[in-house]
Design an enzyme around this catalytic site. Sequence first.
Site, short mmCIF file in Angstrom:
data_model
loop_
_atom_site.label_atom_id
_atom_site.label_comp_id
_atom_site.label_asym_id
_atom_site.label_seq_id
_atom_site.Cartn_x
_atom_site.Cartn_y
_atom_site.Cartn_z
N THR A 20 13.11 -27.53 54.31
CA THR A 20 12.74 -27.99 52.98
C THR A 20 12.29 -26.78 52.15
O THR A 20 11.46 -25.99 52.62
CB THR A 20 11.60 -29.03 53.10
N ASN B 33 6.85 -34.92 58.25
CA ASN B 33 7.23 -34.92 59.66
C ASN B 33 6.03 -34.89 60.60
O ASN B 33 6.14 -34.52 61.76
CB ASN B 33 8.15 -33.73 59.98
N ASP C 12 10.68 -35.87 64.38
CA ASP C 12 11.96 -35.44 63.81
C ASP C 12 12.38 -34.05 64.29
O ASP C 12 12.12 -33.05 63.64
CB ASP C 12 11.91 -35.49 62.28
N LYS D 16 6.64 -30.00 57.81
CA LYS D 16 6.22 -30.46 56.49
C LYS D 16 5.40 -31.73 56.72
O LYS D 16 5.51 -32.36 57.77
CB LYS D 16 7.41 -30.73 55.58
N ASP E 212 11.33 -27.38 60.65
CA ASP E 212 11.24 -28.38 59.57
C ASP E 212 9.81 -28.92 59.44
O ASP E 212 9.61 -30.10 59.18
CB ASP E 212 12.23 -29.51 59.78
#
Length: 173
Positions: free
Chosen positions: A105, A73, A86, A70, A68
Amino acid sequence: PHPCVVALHNTYQDEKHLFMLMELVAGGELYQLMLKQGRFNEPKAKFYSACIASALAHLHRQRVVYRDLKPENLLLDSRGYLKLIDMGFAKRLAAGTKTFTMCGTPYYLAPEMIQHFGHDLSLDWWTLGVVTFEMLAGRTPFVGPDPDDTMAICRNINKITCNTPSAACDSEV
């Protein structure tokens, strides 16, 4: 612990909730900095990419795929270093195995996840490339005219990354 991964100090729970006491990282999100500054110059993008690469390498040594990555984060600490936060989609993988869960995402998805081929630790290196591109260009590489069109983003990822015809590349996402 790793300097580019947020530290978990303790956990607590009651009948209804799980509480996680984590280190304070008060410098804000990389995402907010990108909105404010737009494109980053090459030295800044290299520095932030190196922080991310160091965090990912640390997770990968433990056989953990993050899944994840991005700008939302990634938090800045008081010294200007990035910290990965996260771990909600992180997963430990046995050596030589893949996982098939579709998560993350859309702007940052790797082709093997979209095409359901299974993915391993290498997925995180794809997303590092996407984030680095975004830092330098001020946009993600696969967004089309409508930035909220998830299907178009996935089609663009497949179109650009499929060099040979295959059922997965030719099919709709």
